[in-house]
Design an enzyme around this catalytic site. Structure first.
Site, PDB file in Angstrom:
ATOM      1  N   HIS A  52       0.829  -1.195   0.000  1.00 46.79           N
ATOM      2  CA  HIS A  52       0.000   0.000   0.000  1.00 46.79           C
ATOM      3  C   HIS A  52       0.871   1.256   0.000  1.00 46.79           C
ATOM      4  O   HIS A  52       2.089   1.195   0.228  1.00 46.79           O
ATOM      5  CB  HIS A  52      -0.923   0.000   1.214  1.00 46.79           C
ATOM      6  CG  HIS A  52      -2.022  -1.015   1.123  1.00 46.79           C
ATOM      7  ND1 HIS A  52      -2.999  -1.175   2.083  1.00 46.79           N
ATOM      8  CD2 HIS A  52      -2.307  -1.942   0.159  1.00 46.79           C
ATOM      9  CE1 HIS A  52      -3.832  -2.132   1.724  1.00 46.79           C
ATOM     10  NE2 HIS A  52      -3.421  -2.623   0.566  1.00 46.79           N
ATOM     11  N   GLU A  54       1.214   3.764   2.068  1.00 47.08           N
ATOM     12  CA  GLU A  54       1.914   4.121   3.295  1.00 47.08           C
ATOM     13  C   GLU A  54       3.219   3.337   3.452  1.00 47.08           C
ATOM     14  O   GLU A  54       4.245   3.894   3.865  1.00 47.08           O
ATOM     15  CB  GLU A  54       1.011   3.856   4.514  1.00 47.08           C
ATOM     16  CG  GLU A  54      -0.286   4.624   4.497  1.00 47.08           C
ATOM     17  CD  GLU A  54      -1.444   3.867   3.878  1.00 47.08           C
ATOM     18  OE1 GLU A  54      -2.565   3.944   4.420  1.00 47.08           O
ATOM     19  OE2 GLU A  54      -1.230   3.186   2.851  1.00 47.08           O
ATOM     20  N   CYS A  80      -5.223   1.082   6.514  1.00 46.81           N
ATOM     21  CA  CYS A  80      -5.891  -0.159   6.896  1.00 46.81           C
ATOM     22  C   CYS A  80      -5.331  -0.682   8.220  1.00 46.81           C
ATOM     23  O   CYS A  80      -4.175  -0.447   8.569  1.00 46.81           O
ATOM     24  CB  CYS A  80      -5.740  -1.213   5.805  1.00 46.81           C
ATOM     25  SG  CYS A  80      -4.044  -1.738   5.504  1.00 46.81           S
ATOM     26  N   CYS A  89      -1.311  -1.350   7.496  1.00 47.09           N
ATOM     27  CA  CYS A  89      -0.446  -0.168   7.380  1.00 47.09           C
ATOM     28  C   CYS A  89      -0.302   0.540   8.728  1.00 47.09           C
ATOM     29  O   CYS A  89       0.728   1.149   9.009  1.00 47.09           O
ATOM     30  CB  CYS A  89      -1.017   0.794   6.346  1.00 47.09           C
ATOM     31  SG  CYS A  89      -0.972   0.158   4.656  1.00 47.09           S
ATOM     32  N   ALA A 159     -26.346   9.832 -26.256  1.00 48.74           N
ATOM     33  CA  ALA A 159     -26.110  10.765 -27.355  1.00 48.74           C
ATOM     34  C   ALA A 159     -27.467  11.188 -27.899  1.00 48.74           C
ATOM     35  O   ALA A 159     -28.243  10.342 -28.352  1.00 48.74           O
ATOM     36  CB  ALA A 159     -25.271  10.106 -28.448  1.00 48.74           C
ATOM     37  N   SER A 173     -30.612   6.003 -35.545  1.00 44.67           N
ATOM     38  CA  SER A 173     -29.881   6.968 -34.709  1.00 44.67           C
ATOM     39  C   SER A 173     -28.434   7.204 -35.129  1.00 44.67           C
ATOM     40  O   SER A 173     -27.732   7.985 -34.500  1.00 44.67           O
ATOM     41  CB  SER A 173     -29.899   6.502 -33.254  1.00 44.67           C
ATOM     42  OG  SER A 173     -29.196   5.285 -33.108  1.00 44.67           O
ATOM     43  N   ASP A 205     -29.018  -0.487 -34.656  1.00 41.85           N
ATOM     44  CA  ASP A 205     -27.730   0.150 -34.975  1.00 41.85           C
ATOM     45  C   ASP A 205     -26.609  -0.827 -35.315  1.00 41.85           C
ATOM     46  O   ASP A 205     -25.593  -0.427 -35.871  1.00 41.85           O
ATOM     47  CB  ASP A 205     -27.274   1.032 -33.803  1.00 41.85           C
ATOM     48  CG  ASP A 205     -28.219   2.199 -33.570  1.00 41.85           C
ATOM     49  OD1 ASP A 205     -28.954   2.555 -34.510  1.00 41.85           O
ATOM     50  OD2 ASP A 205     -28.232   2.743 -32.442  1.00 41.85           O
ATOM     51  N   LEU A 209     -19.288  -1.771 -30.339  1.00 40.57           N
ATOM     52  CA  LEU A 209     -18.957  -1.455 -28.943  1.00 40.57           C
ATOM     53  C   LEU A 209     -17.493  -1.763 -28.630  1.00 40.57           C
ATOM     54  O   LEU A 209     -17.170  -2.368 -27.599  1.00 40.57           O
ATOM     55  CB  LEU A 209     -19.879  -2.188 -27.970  1.00 40.57           C
ATOM     56  CG  LEU A 209     -21.378  -1.866 -28.061  1.00 40.57           C
ATOM     57  CD1 LEU A 209     -22.124  -2.545 -26.928  1.00 40.57           C
ATOM     58  CD2 LEU A 209     -21.641  -0.373 -28.053  1.00 40.57           C
ATOM     59  N   GLU A 293     -25.020   2.008 -22.732  1.00 42.34           N
ATOM     60  CA  GLU A 293     -25.129   2.741 -23.989  1.00 42.34           C
ATOM     61  C   GLU A 293     -26.497   2.605 -24.663  1.00 42.34           C
ATOM     62  O   GLU A 293     -26.629   2.873 -25.851  1.00 42.34           O
ATOM     63  CB  GLU A 293     -24.004   2.313 -24.938  1.00 42.34           C
ATOM     64  CG  GLU A 293     -22.625   2.729 -24.449  1.00 42.34           C
ATOM     65  CD  GLU A 293     -21.661   3.037 -25.570  1.00 42.34           C
ATOM     66  OE1 GLU A 293     -22.097   3.248 -26.705  1.00 42.34           O
ATOM     67  OE2 GLU A 293     -20.446   3.067 -25.294  1.00 42.34           O
TER      68      GLU A 293
END
Length: 361
Positions: A52, A54, A80, A89, A159, A173, A205, A209, A293
């Site tokens: 981590h 730290e 933590c 830590c 959109a 679209s 459409d 993707l 989407e």
């Protein structure tokens, strides 16, 4: 001293961002150690399962031969106090006799959530909390949703035209927005684990993707809601072999997983699957962020259940008149019951606009 605390916490946040895309599902954390108003050690969480922030900061200071007594440790998230992938830590901070610890925000994880602060104070360490708290929360908003709601962080990407339409009356679209908006969409996709879309949007459409417009090694998993399994491999999402595609359905058809396709059956209620069940399933599969989407029916379901955290609203300077509204199936009976979201950012993309809203619950 307060100005110094703000200054060094900003340094923590700058360091923390370096872990983006590498530490998930853990939070992004940065840490600096200061003595006599000089930074003597710094570190950040570099990769999931590694030390981590730290620990890295303390080791960095010790390696340079610094004495950590009477020093102040700054960290954007509560240290933590339990054993996980790495030791606590808090124990390392106490062992090295650090005098003061300044924390940006408490850890929402129930295994920590104030226990780290209590342990440090019991050891005689002065602890300050809440420094740049809002900035710290914003940095790790996805982690907070994951750990508190046990689901992916959800963004609705929409959109639409200037009069609020995502498609013509015949559901056509492509393309409402301009090329800059589409390029930015691909960049946004690359920052999510999954992209979700409904069957109707695929039929109208036939999208891919993908993130083909950007140089990214990450290809989000495509998620399809196809209740009755009506889609065939004539559609691009079910034709190409990358990345994995998950199909949620409630059909009794006998289907088997393929190498790049996974079928998950969920119960339907009132003719549709529950969005909450889909999110729960994705979270169990290890996915922590989801970009939605479309289409309008899907957006409406997320809005109706208040299961979204952000809206990325692309607006094109076009008037479509009669057409399909973004949330056409979402209804309220009283104006005072309207869902309110908070505008956080505006981007100008040539003639298009991107408005980024947050769902502040």
């Amino acid at each position: 001293m307060i100005n110094d605390d703000l200054k060094y916490m900003r340094e923590c946040l700058k360091l923390a961002i370096k872990g983006r895309g590498k530490v998930e599902p853990n939070p992004m954390v940065g840490c600096v150690i200061v003595k006599n108003r000089q930074i003597i050690g710094k570190g950040y969480h570099k990769r999931f399962g590694f030390h981590h922030a730290e620990i890295n900061a303390i080791n960095n200071a010790l390696k340079a031969g610094n004495d950590l007594r009477n020093s102040t440790l700054y960290v954007n998230l509560e240290p933590c106090s339990h054993f996980g992938k790495t030791p606590p830590c808090t124990d390392f901070i106490i062992k090295n006799k650090i005098k003061r610890v300044v924390i940006g925000m408490k850890d929402p994880n129930k295994q920590v959530n104030g226990k780290g602060i209590t342990k440090l104070r019991k050891a005689g360490i002065e602890v300050w909390t809440g420094v740049l708290n809002e900035d710290c929360i914003n940095l790790n908003e996805r982690f907070i949703v994951n750990i508190t709601e046990k689901r992916p962080y959800v963004t609705l990407k929409i959109a639409q035209s200037i009069d609020g339409k995502i498609a013509l009356n015949n559901f056509k679209s492509q393309w409402i927005t301009n090329i800059r908006s589409r390029e930015l969409t691909h960049h946004i996709r690359s920052n999510y684990d999954c992209i979700l879309i409904g069957k109707n949007s695929i039929v109208q459409d036939n999208p891919e993707l993908t993130v083909r417009f950007v140089n990214s090694k990450k290809h989000p998993v495509r998620v399809i809601i196809d209740k009755d399994l009506q889609l065939t491999n004539k559609y691009k999402l079910l034709k190409n072999n990358y990345p994995l595609t998950i199909i949620y359905h409630s059909s009794n058809k006998n289907v088997s997983d393929l190498e790049y396709q996974k079928y998950i059956r969920l119960k339907s209620k009132f003719g549709r699957m529950e969005i909450a069940d889909i999110l729960k399933s994705l979270y169990k599969l290890g996915y922590h962020s989801l970009l939605v989407e479309g289409g309008a029916n899907i957006y409406s379901q997320f809005a109706d259940k208040d299961l979204f955290d952000e809206i990325n609203l692309f607006i094109a300077p076009k008037i479509l008149g009669k057409g399909i509204s973004s949330f056409r199936d979402y209804q309220i009976k009283k104006l005072e019951n309207a869902k309110e979201v908070t505008l956080k950012e505006i981007k100008i993309l040539d003639k298009d606009l991107l408005l980024i809203y947050k769902n502040i619950k």
